[in-house]
Motif scaffolding. Structure first.
Motif, short mmCIF file in Angstrom:
data_model
loop_
_atom_site.label_atom_id
_atom_site.label_comp_id
_atom_site.label_asym_id
_atom_site.label_seq_id
_atom_site.Cartn_x
_atom_site.Cartn_y
_atom_site.Cartn_z
N GLY A 291 -3.76 -2.42 5.09
CA GLY A 291 -3.14 -1.86 3.89
C GLY A 291 -4.15 -1.72 2.76
N ALA A 292 -5.01 -2.73 2.62
CA ALA A 292 -6.03 -2.67 1.57
C ALA A 292 -7.01 -1.52 1.83
CB ALA A 292 -6.78 -4.00 1.51
N THR A 293 -7.35 -1.27 3.09
CA THR A 293 -8.25 -0.17 3.43
C THR A 293 -7.60 1.17 3.12
OG1 THR A 293 -9.21 -1.53 5.19
CG2 THR A 293 -9.62 0.84 5.28
N ALA A 294 -6.31 1.30 3.42
CA ALA A 294 -5.61 2.56 3.13
C ALA A 294 -5.57 2.82 1.63
CB ALA A 294 -4.19 2.50 3.69
N ALA A 295 -5.26 1.79 0.84
CA ALA A 295 -5.23 1.96 -0.62
C ALA A 295 -6.61 2.34 -1.15
CB ALA A 295 -4.73 0.68 -1.28
N ASP A 296 -7.64 1.70 -0.63
CA ASP A 296 -9.01 2.01 -1.04
C ASP A 296 -9.38 3.44 -0.67
OD1 ASP A 296 -11.58 1.66 -2.00
OD2 ASP A 296 -12.27 0.45 -0.30
N ALA B 246 0.80 -1.23 0.00
CA ALA B 246 0.00 0.00 0.00
C ALA B 246 0.84 1.28 0.00
CB ALA B 246 -0.97 -0.02 1.18
N PRO B 247 1.89 1.41 0.82
CA PRO B 247 2.62 2.69 0.81
C PRO B 247 3.22 3.04 -0.54
CG PRO B 247 3.16 1.42 2.76
CD PRO B 247 2.38 0.51 1.86
N THR B 248 3.77 2.04 -1.25
CA THR B 248 4.33 2.33 -2.57
C THR B 248 3.23 2.72 -3.55
OG1 THR B 248 6.22 0.86 -2.23
CG2 THR B 248 5.61 1.34 -4.50
N LEU B 249 2.12 2.01 -3.53
CA LEU B 249 1.02 2.31 -4.44
C LEU B 249 0.45 3.70 -4.17
CD1 LEU B 249 -0.72 -1.19 -4.27
CD2 LEU B 249 0.65 -0.30 -6.16
N ILE B 250 0.39 4.06 -2.89
CA ILE B 250 -0.11 5.39 -2.53
C ILE B 250 0.87 6.47 -2.99
CG2 ILE B 250 -0.63 6.89 -0.55
CD1 ILE B 250 -1.71 4.30 0.84
N PHE C 190 -7.50 6.02 -0.59
CA PHE C 190 -6.89 6.96 -1.53
C PHE C 190 -7.23 6.65 -3.00
CE2 PHE C 190 -3.97 7.42 2.14
CZ PHE C 190 -4.12 8.77 2.35
N GLY C 191 -8.01 5.59 -3.23
CA GLY C 191 -8.43 5.27 -4.59
C GLY C 191 -7.33 4.72 -5.47
N THR C 192 -6.33 4.06 -4.88
CA THR C 192 -5.23 3.48 -5.66
C THR C 192 -5.51 2.01 -5.94
OG1 THR C 192 -3.89 2.67 -3.81
CG2 THR C 192 -3.70 5.01 -4.37
N LYS C 193 -4.62 1.40 -6.68
CA LYS C 193 -4.70 -0.04 -6.88
C LYS C 193 -4.58 -0.74 -5.52
CE LYS C 193 -1.21 -0.39 -9.66
NZ LYS C 193 -0.20 -0.98 -10.59
N PRO C 194 -5.27 -1.87 -5.34
CA PRO C 194 -5.15 -2.58 -4.06
C PRO C 194 -3.78 -3.24 -3.93
CG PRO C 194 -6.46 -3.87 -5.60
CD PRO C 194 -6.20 -2.54 -6.27
N GLN D 148 -1.14 -6.38 -2.74
CA GLN D 148 -1.10 -7.78 -3.12
C GLN D 148 -2.14 -8.62 -2.38
OE1 GLN D 148 2.57 -9.73 -1.97
NE2 GLN D 148 2.53 -11.05 -3.76
N HIS D 149 -2.37 -8.30 -1.10
CA HIS D 149 -3.30 -9.07 -0.27
C HIS D 149 -4.15 -8.11 0.55
CE1 HIS D 149 -1.51 -13.02 -1.12
NE2 HIS D 149 -0.33 -12.43 -1.01
N GLY D 150 -5.22 -8.66 1.10
CA GLY D 150 -6.07 -7.90 2.00
C GLY D 150 -7.40 -7.50 1.39
N THR D 151 -8.38 -7.30 2.26
CA THR D 151 -9.73 -6.87 1.88
C THR D 151 -10.03 -5.55 2.59
OG1 THR D 151 -10.46 -9.17 1.66
CG2 THR D 151 -12.17 -7.49 1.92
N SER D 152 -10.48 -4.56 1.83
CA SER D 152 -10.74 -3.25 2.39
C SER D 152 -11.91 -3.26 3.35
CB SER D 152 -11.00 -2.24 1.26
OG SER D 152 -11.40 -0.98 1.80
N TRP D 153 -11.77 -2.51 4.44
CA TRP D 153 -12.83 -2.29 5.42
C TRP D 153 -13.45 -0.91 5.26
CZ3 TRP D 153 -12.41 -4.61 10.96
CH2 TRP D 153 -12.06 -5.94 10.89
N LEU D 154 -13.13 -0.20 4.18
CA LEU D 154 -13.55 1.19 4.06
C LEU D 154 -15.07 1.34 4.10
CD1 LEU D 154 -12.38 4.03 3.74
CD2 LEU D 154 -12.65 3.77 1.26
N ALA D 155 -15.77 0.46 3.43
CA ALA D 155 -17.24 0.56 3.43
C ALA D 155 -17.79 0.39 4.84
CB ALA D 155 -17.84 -0.50 2.50
N LYS D 156 -17.19 -0.50 5.63
CA LYS D 156 -17.62 -0.68 7.03
C LYS D 156 -17.40 0.59 7.84
CE LYS D 156 -16.38 -5.63 7.43
NZ LYS D 156 -15.61 -6.58 8.25
#
Length: 405
Positions: A381-386, A238-242, A388-392, A394-402
């Motif tokens: 990490g997946a929630t952080a990427a989500d 996530a940090p690199t993608l962000i 900021f609207g970046t690519k997800p 390698q692993h993880g499921t976003s909790w942003l909607a929750k």
């Protein structure tokens, strides 16, 4: 889009994982948070209480009670063991492939031959009837890490008055080329000699040999470190993608030594108050960005098996969190979590394999939201990427909607 902030209270677990009886029997009944509260009866962390620590723990202990306005959950560890390096890689969206668990003495000849071919002077140190370490160029030692789970980490320790740190990193990378343990920690400090390192040499279980780093004094003056992992690709984290999305990335504390992001602003350090102050200063200057802070002093207290010191450091963090919350904007998200456990009462000084709390703060929370249990800390990490609207990653499921629900 605002700020996404992760604060990792290193080693602050909330109870042994279900697989512990099979994979780590020494960690049975571990519960870092609960046992610190029991060991220090007057302990009270009002900010962590407000954020839902006891809700995540599942019971009230001592002066600590359930919150009535928290978004909380907890996470299992997907990586093998209970390791800070692998834990942080997991948080950022990687589930590292299983490394080899072995004593350094089992591959010492291969490492020595490889370093010799690279042009280094190498010699073995240790009695005939005990495992050995290597001395490289009379300024560096290579051996087992004795502070974490035995067999998972090798240390490359150095005297920086006598060798440049970049040359030490080169040696560390050459060791990394031929070993398959989860991590090669490459570090050094000033004001010490090779003899200081050798005087701190220890042998455990007549199988593992290494330098007791705190005893050697390597941490005391101008400490430098880099962690070299097995099978870790920062480009899918996530940090690199962000950062690639032109969003600033700030790494503070030990996490700055662990996570590799070209172009991040790094603020390594250990002292908790100083790191929180740096985080607050960065937040005041930057209305958007990804911020990740590791608090290592809690982990150090766990290794020392000192619940009073652990509680005191947590009290400092609790107060600094109380100062931080009013500075956050409506769109900001804060996650307070851990990376594993380190129960100072369990009877050993190693990390403990525990679930970790996920305590979320976003302005406007007025009731309790139990967000559930994550299979992996990679969900953060997946929630952080989500966010900021970046690519997800390698692993993880976003909790942003929750979190927005």
């Amino acid at each position: 889009m605002g700020r996404f902030i992760i604060v990792v209270l290193d080693s602050f677990g909330i109870g042994a994982m279900r697989d512990v009886p099979e994979v780590r029997p020494a960690d049975c009944f571990s519960n870092t948070a609960k046992h610190i509260l029991e060991a220090v009866p007057n302990a009270y962390w009002p900010t962590l209480e407000r954020l839902g620590l006891m809700n995540a723990l599942g019971e009230e202990v001592g002066r600590m009670h359930f919150s009535k306005q928290a978004r909380f959950g907890k996470a299992n560890l997907a990586h093998i063991g209970a390791d800070s390096f692998l834990g942080h890689q997991e948080i950022m969206g990687t589930e590292p492939k299983p490394p080899v668990n072995q004593a350094f003495n089992e591959c010492i000849k291969e490492v020595a031959d490889h370093l010799s071919k690279k042009g280094h002077q190498v010699r073995f140190v240790g009695a005939d009837d005990e495992p050995k370490i290597l001395v490289v160029d009379e300024t560096v030692t290579v051996g087992d890490n004795l502070e974490t789970d035995l067999g998972q980490v090798f240390n490359v320790s150095s005297c920086l008055d006598w060798i440049d740190f970049q040359d030490v990193v080169k040696i560390g990378r050459e060791v990394r080329e031929v070993v398959k343990v989860s991590r090669v920690i490459t570090f050094g400090g000033r004001g010490i000699t090779l003899q200081n390192l050798l005087d701190a040499r220890k042998v455990k279980e007549n199988r593992f040999a290494g330098i007791d780093a705190p005893e050697s004094g390597v941490y005391d003056h101008d400490y430098h470190v880099i962690h070299l992992g097995y099978g870790i690709d920062p480009n899918v984290q996530a940090p690199t993608l962000i950062h690639q999305a032109n969003i600033p990335v700030f790494l503070l504390g030990k996490i700055a030594d662990i996570i590799q992001v070209d172009g991040s602003e790094d603020y390594p350090g250990v002292q908790s108050e100083q790191l929180f102050n740096q985080l607050e200063g960065l937040i005041e200057k930057h209305p958007t960005g990804f911020f990740a802070l590791n608090i290592q002093e809690t982990d150090l207290a766990g290794h020392a098996e000192n619940p009073a010191r652990y509680e005191e450091r947590l009290s400092v963090c609790d107060q600094k969190l109380a100062e931080l919350l009013p500075k956050l904007a409506e769109e900001d998200i804060l996650v307070v979590m851990a990376d594993h456990g380190n129960d100072p009462t369990i009877g050993h000084s190693q990390h403990t394999r525990e679930q970790v709390p996920l305590l979320f703060y976003k302005k406007g929370t007025s009731k309790v939201h139990d967000l559930g249990v994550a299979k992996s800390m990679a969900d953060i990490g997946a929630t952080a990427a989500d966010y900021f609207g970046t690519k997800p990653p390698q692993h993880g499921t976003s909790w942003l909607a929750k979190l927005k629900g």
